[in-house]
Design a protein around this motif. Structure first.
Motif, mmCIF file in Angstrom:
data_model
loop_
_atom_site.group_PDB
_atom_site.id
_atom_site.type_symbol
_atom_site.label_atom_id
_atom_site.label_comp_id
_atom_site.label_asym_id
_atom_site.label_seq_id
_atom_site.Cartn_x
_atom_site.Cartn_y
_atom_site.Cartn_z
ATOM 1 N N GLY A 195 0.801 -1.216 0.000
ATOM 2 C CA GLY A 195 0.000 0.000 0.000
ATOM 3 C C GLY A 195 0.834 1.267 0.000
ATOM 4 N N ILE A 196 0.143 2.407 0.084
ATOM 5 C CA ILE A 196 0.766 3.732 -0.009
ATOM 6 C C ILE A 196 1.318 4.144 1.357
ATOM 7 C CG2 ILE A 196 0.315 6.166 -0.520
ATOM 8 C CD1 ILE A 196 -1.981 5.207 -2.325
ATOM 9 N N THR A 197 2.521 4.741 1.346
ATOM 10 C CA THR A 197 3.130 5.223 2.588
ATOM 11 C C THR A 197 3.209 6.749 2.661
ATOM 12 O OG1 THR A 197 5.354 5.024 1.633
ATOM 13 C CG2 THR A 197 4.505 3.125 2.858
ATOM 14 N N ALA A 198 3.217 7.434 1.517
ATOM 15 C CA ALA A 198 3.252 8.901 1.527
ATOM 16 C C ALA A 198 2.810 9.410 0.164
ATOM 17 C CB ALA A 198 4.642 9.427 1.860
ATOM 18 N N CYS A 199 2.375 10.673 0.124
ATOM 19 C CA CYS A 199 1.961 11.269 -1.151
ATOM 20 C C CYS A 199 2.124 12.776 -1.088
ATOM 21 C CB CYS A 199 0.520 10.911 -1.488
ATOM 22 S SG CYS A 199 -0.694 11.778 -0.461
ATOM 23 N N GLN A 200 2.207 13.375 -2.276
ATOM 24 C CA GLN A 200 2.231 14.834 -2.403
ATOM 25 C C GLN A 200 1.647 15.163 -3.769
ATOM 26 O OE1 GLN A 200 5.892 17.313 -3.267
ATOM 27 N NE2 GLN A 200 5.641 17.762 -1.090
ATOM 28 N N MET A 201 0.610 15.957 -3.800
ATOM 29 C CA MET A 201 -0.063 16.246 -5.055
ATOM 30 C C MET A 201 -0.347 17.736 -5.174
ATOM 31 S SD MET A 201 -3.612 14.676 -6.610
ATOM 32 C CE MET A 201 -4.626 15.164 -5.213
ATOM 33 N N ASP A 202 0.021 18.310 -6.332
ATOM 34 C CA ASP A 202 -0.321 19.695 -6.682
ATOM 35 C C ASP A 202 -1.113 19.652 -7.976
ATOM 36 O OD1 ASP A 202 1.150 20.871 -4.543
ATOM 37 O OD2 ASP A 202 2.986 20.476 -5.659
ATOM 38 N N ILE A 203 -2.303 20.201 -7.954
ATOM 39 C CA ILE A 203 -3.178 20.194 -9.129
ATOM 40 C C ILE A 203 -3.333 21.622 -9.623
ATOM 41 C CG2 ILE A 203 -5.476 19.621 -9.999
ATOM 42 C CD1 ILE A 203 -5.633 17.518 -7.775
ATOM 43 N N LYS A 204 -3.103 21.818 -10.924
ATOM 44 C CA LYS A 204 -3.062 23.170 -11.488
ATOM 45 C C LYS A 204 -4.332 23.534 -12.253
ATOM 46 C CE LYS A 204 1.814 22.130 -12.101
ATOM 47 N NZ LYS A 204 2.880 21.862 -13.083
ATOM 48 N N ILE A 205 -5.263 22.614 -12.338
ATOM 49 C CA ILE A 205 -6.502 22.905 -13.059
ATOM 50 C C ILE A 205 -7.677 22.853 -12.093
ATOM 51 C CG2 ILE A 205 -5.671 22.059 -15.275
ATOM 52 C CD1 ILE A 205 -7.206 19.463 -14.739
ATOM 53 N N LYS A 206 -8.746 23.484 -12.491
ATOM 54 C CA LYS A 206 -9.924 23.541 -11.645
ATOM 55 C C LYS A 206 -10.902 22.433 -12.042
ATOM 56 C CE LYS A 206 -13.439 26.844 -10.073
ATOM 57 N NZ LYS A 206 -13.977 28.196 -10.253
ATOM 58 N N GLY A 207 -11.513 21.829 -11.043
ATOM 59 C CA GLY A 207 -12.549 20.840 -11.321
ATOM 60 C C GLY A 207 -12.018 19.479 -11.712
ATOM 61 N N LEU A 208 -10.982 18.977 -11.013
ATOM 62 C CA LEU A 208 -10.481 17.636 -11.301
ATOM 63 C C LEU A 208 -11.461 16.597 -10.773
ATOM 64 C CD1 LEU A 208 -8.125 15.808 -12.277
ATOM 65 C CD2 LEU A 208 -7.248 15.905 -9.933
ATOM 66 N N PRO A 209 -12.063 15.790 -11.645
ATOM 67 C CA PRO A 209 -13.016 14.780 -11.171
ATOM 68 C C PRO A 209 -12.324 13.697 -10.354
ATOM 69 C CG PRO A 209 -13.255 15.194 -13.533
ATOM 70 C CD PRO A 209 -11.978 15.837 -13.105
ATOM 71 N N TYR A 210 -13.057 13.129 -9.392
ATOM 72 C CA TYR A 210 -12.489 12.053 -8.585
ATOM 73 C C TYR A 210 -12.186 10.833 -9.445
ATOM 74 C CZ TYR A 210 -13.128 14.369 -4.121
ATOM 75 O OH TYR A 210 -13.014 15.229 -3.065
ATOM 76 N N GLU A 211 -12.904 10.681 -10.542
ATOM 77 C CA GLU A 211 -12.655 9.560 -11.438
ATOM 78 C C GLU A 211 -11.229 9.597 -11.971
ATOM 79 O OE1 GLU A 211 -13.978 8.048 -15.897
ATOM 80 O OE2 GLU A 211 -15.019 9.730 -14.947
ATOM 81 N N ILE A 212 -10.785 10.806 -12.347
ATOM 82 C CA ILE A 212 -9.412 10.949 -12.842
ATOM 83 C C ILE A 212 -8.419 10.689 -11.723
ATOM 84 C CG2 ILE A 212 -7.755 12.570 -13.828
ATOM 85 C CD1 ILE A 212 -10.018 13.923 -15.280
ATOM 86 N N LEU A 213 -8.721 11.179 -10.525
ATOM 87 C CA LEU A 213 -7.842 10.970 -9.382
ATOM 88 C C LEU A 213 -7.670 9.481 -9.086
ATOM 89 C CD1 LEU A 213 -6.208 12.063 -6.977
ATOM 90 C CD2 LEU A 213 -8.358 12.218 -5.702
ATOM 91 N N VAL A 214 -8.758 8.734 -9.091
ATOM 92 C CA VAL A 214 -8.696 7.294 -8.820
ATOM 93 C C VAL A 214 -7.916 6.589 -9.916
ATOM 94 C CG1 VAL A 214 -10.073 5.197 -8.615
ATOM 95 C CG2 VAL A 214 -10.813 7.281 -7.455
ATOM 96 N N ASN A 215 -8.130 6.982 -11.172
ATOM 97 C CA ASN A 215 -7.380 6.377 -12.274
ATOM 98 C C ASN A 215 -5.884 6.663 -12.143
ATOM 99 O OD1 ASN A 215 -9.692 5.334 -13.410
ATOM 100 N ND2 ASN A 215 -9.947 6.992 -14.910
ATOM 101 N N ALA A 216 -5.561 7.879 -11.732
ATOM 102 C CA ALA A 216 -4.151 8.238 -11.535
ATOM 103 C C ALA A 216 -3.527 7.397 -10.433
ATOM 104 C CB ALA A 216 -4.036 9.725 -11.216
ATOM 105 N N LEU A 217 -4.281 7.175 -9.355
ATOM 106 C CA LEU A 217 -3.768 6.360 -8.250
ATOM 107 C C LEU A 217 -3.534 4.911 -8.682
ATOM 108 C CD1 LEU A 217 -5.895 7.730 -5.285
ATOM 109 C CD2 LEU A 217 -3.408 7.734 -5.420
ATOM 110 N N LYS A 218 -4.460 4.365 -9.450
ATOM 111 C CA LYS A 218 -4.311 2.974 -9.904
ATOM 112 C C LYS A 218 -3.140 2.838 -10.862
ATOM 113 C CE LYS A 218 -9.150 1.611 -9.305
ATOM 114 N NZ LYS A 218 -10.413 1.185 -9.970
ATOM 115 N N GLN A 219 -2.991 3.814 -11.780
ATOM 116 C CA GLN A 219 -1.868 3.777 -12.704
ATOM 117 C C GLN A 219 -0.555 3.955 -11.953
ATOM 118 O OE1 GLN A 219 -2.570 5.798 -16.438
ATOM 119 N NE2 GLN A 219 -0.421 6.425 -16.589
ATOM 120 N N ALA A 220 -0.579 4.776 -10.900
ATOM 121 C CA ALA A 220 0.619 4.968 -10.070
ATOM 122 C C ALA A 220 1.008 3.664 -9.390
ATOM 123 C CB ALA A 220 0.366 6.057 -9.034
ATOM 124 N N ARG A 221 0.015 2.883 -8.960
ATOM 125 C CA ARG A 221 0.313 1.606 -8.313
ATOM 126 C C ARG A 221 1.020 0.658 -9.271
ATOM 127 N NH1 ARG A 221 -1.643 -3.541 -7.394
ATOM 128 N NH2 ARG A 221 -1.334 -4.279 -5.258
#
Length: 619
Positions: free
Chosen positions: A370-396
């Motif tokens: 599992g995940i032990t630490a994270c740091q995220m900076d988002i530069k656009i407005k209105g990032l859907p949670y769907e994209i966030l979850v996809n990013a996390l899965k691809q990161a895994r």
């Protein structure tokens, strides 16, 4: 929250109110803005910054949680942030929202922007599609920029020079982003979920306690590990917290790693932030019973994106090379995002240019669990949670790929620390023995450190009040000598047991002996306990250096000192009658010790011990 609320009451031009929340999870339950006591029990500690409809920033540490659990924590914190934002809006409405002040906007020239776009876009798109290295790509883009400038006269450059550079950068950014969104191709030719080539090695610097080098594409980090005692712990003294860190990491980003030549001006905020992220990613895997203070130093030798994650990977291998028993190895990856509102592409293992040109920089560290630490900076407005979850899965997926490369280099921590690295042994002693072990003015402990070539640190357990002795040394025989001294001090002979002792000093009234199983633990063997027969000289029975057995009788009720006897384990001579000890208090009154029987009686008592006069003549 306070800054945003103040801005809402001002005429300052600001897009929308924002706020933050800290979220923790204790016993499976999410808590907003937890106390320090709750954080000590939590398996999630995250800070989230957001507007009413967009998450903007995430940073925190976790105990190997899943991607779904992390997304749930962000959502939970966002709901609390929305309440804080509503409060800011009500505050501004109650006191009157001011009109936004007039201010001069940046100069715009649509005709110039179109001309530069037409000149540069296709050329930049072609360069981006070639998949070249950072240096080659940079040189090619610079040539295009010079060609664009050459299309303008000196007067136009003098008048619009700043706008020319601005609009060229905009055209270059649009070309790179469109290439990724339309064709799924990145600046270096990779696909969106592809990881750069990885090369790594351990024991890279053989003279340090642990080392490794980790290279991913054009990013390289060299990590070293130093093992020390509790005296080497990192001291933290802040208004809100005071304490020590037994594990800490330093991240150095010298100018040469990006091809620059400039003076060093001290530690930058970038180095502090990246170092903290890498430290949070690794520290959860340091076991609680690790006896050392562990310091990791990462030197970034080359950087083209994600040097902090390279630090995590290099630090993991260096710790295992040093013999630190990590619970599990940790890897890290930096994710990016490019989106135009309708289309989006999540990028694994981003380049420096992709960080600059993209819409998100999301760094994730973790183990196979599992995940032990994270740091995220988002530069656009209105990032859907769907994209966030996809990013996390691809990161895994990317993280596990990198982890596999790490374990190919070193699968498990080394069983022992290196021969030249210090070995740490901990021992506990009763509180009342601490002073004796240290000696007057530290004499005993200083002599022991000098004799054994070790470093000895003594601390006191706040709960049990026992003394905790840390022994650090590179020579096993020196460590063993210190342990033997401690065991000798703690040696407690059992009443009625027989022990082997060695004569170390001769006295008129007995011999000083030490227990062979506890050197330094001494006791007096009185002359009367040497043999059944009367002993006039101690040297008639034992000599210096003799080894013999004695029986332990505990404390003598008469002298209140420990009593041992050699004669107690010897067979009593046949017909031997032991004369009872004379009662020195017999006949004494309470007025000064005078003998009530008088001096003549005392003289007669002494005569009773002599032979008859006739026997003496015959002799």
């Amino acid at each position: 929250l306070a800054a945003s609320a103040a801005i809402q009451l001002s005429d300052f031009p600001f897009e929308c109110p924002i706020s933050e929340a800290r979220v923790a999870r204790v016993d499976g339950k999410f808590i907003i803005n937890p106390s320090r006591a709750q954080l000590a029990e939590a398996d999630i500690d995250m800070m989230i910054g957001a507007s009413a409809d967009s998450v903007m920033m995430v940073e925190g540490e976790m105990d190997e949680i899943s991607e779904e659990e992390m997304a749930d924590a962000i959502k939970f914190a966002h709901e609390s942030i929305k309440i804080q934002i509503e409060a800011q809006v009500r505050l501004a409405e109650a006191f009157g929202k001011k009109e936004v002040r007039e201010y001069e906007t940046a100069e715009q020239n649509e005709e110039l922007a179109k001309k530069i776009h037409d000149l540069a876009y296709d050329k930049c798109y072609a360069i981006a599609k070639q998949g070249t290295s950072k240096a080659e790509r940079g040189a090619a883009f610079s040539e295009v920029k010079e060609e664009v400038k050459a299309a303008f006269s000196e007067e136009e450059i003098e008048e619009y020079g700043a706008l020319v550079s601005k609009y060229y950068s905009k055209a270059e950014k649009e070309a790179v982003r469109e290439l990724t969104l339309a064709e799924g191709i990145r600046l270096d030719g990779r696909k969106t979920d592809e990881i750069r080539p990885i090369w790594s090695e351990v024991d890279y610097l053989p003279s340090v306690h642990g080392s490794s080098i980790f290279t991913r594409g054009e990013t390289q980090a060299l990590a070293t590990v130093t093992l020390g005692t509790s005296r080497d712990a990192n001291k933290i003294d802040m208004p809100s917290y005071e304490g020590e860190e037994s594990f800490y990491l330093h991240y150095n980003f010298p100018p040469f790693c990006t091809g620059e030549a400039r003076p060093l001006r001290g530690t930058s905020r970038r180095e502090v932030g990246h170092g903290n992220l890498a430290q949070r990613g690794l520290k959860g895997m340091i076991p609680d019973d690790c006896p050392y203070t562990v310091r990791v130093v990462s030197e970034v030798l080359e950087s083209n994106g994600s040097s902090s994650m390279a630090t995590v990977c290099a630090g993991t291998m260096a710790l295992m090379d040093a013999g630190v028993k990590l619970t599990r190895p940790v890897s890290g990856i930096a994710m990016g995002l490019i989106s135009d509102g309708d289309r989006y592409a999540v990028l694994s293992d981003i380049l420096g240019d992709e960080d600059h040109l993209g819409d998100m920089d999301f760094k994730v560290t973790g183990t196979s669990e599992g995940i032990t630490a994270c740091q995220m900076d988002i530069k656009i407005k209105g990032l859907p949670y769907e994209i966030l979850v996809n990013a996390l899965k691809q990161a895994r997926d990317g993280r596990l790929h990198i982890l596999e490369k790490i374990t190919d280099t070193i699968a498990l921590p080394n069983e022992e620390v290196k021969a030249h690295a210090p070995k740490m042994i901990n021992r506990r002693i009763p509180n009342e023995l601490i002073g004796a072990f240290i000696g007057p003015g530290g004499k005993h402990i200083q002599e022991l450190q000098k004799e054994t070539e070790t470093t000895i640190v003594i601390t006191e357990d706040a709960v049990t009040e026992e003394g905790i002795i840390e022994i650090l040394g590179t020579k096993p025989e020196g460590i063993e000598a210190v342990i033997a001294r401690i065991e000798s001090m703690m040696f407690k002979p059992e009443k009625g047991s027989v022990y082997e002792v060695k004569v170390i000093k001769m006295l008129d009234f007995g011999a000083v002996v030490e227990y062979t199983e506890a050197p330094g633990n001494e006791v007096l063997l009185h002359v009367s306990e040497l043999a059944w027969e009367r002993t006039n000289n101690v040297s008639d029975v034992v000599k210096l250096g003799d080894v013999l057995d004695v029986k332990y009788f505990g404390l003598d009720p008469r002298t209140r000192k420990e009593k041992v006897s050699r004669k107690a384990i010897l067979p009593k001579p046949e017909g031997f009658v032991e004369r009872p000890p004379r009662d020195n208090n017999r006949g004494r009154d309470n007025r000064g010790g005078r003998d009530n029987r008088g001096r003549d009686n005392r003289r007669n008592d002494r005569r009773d011990d002599r032979k008859p006069r006739e026997e003496k003549k015959e002799d």
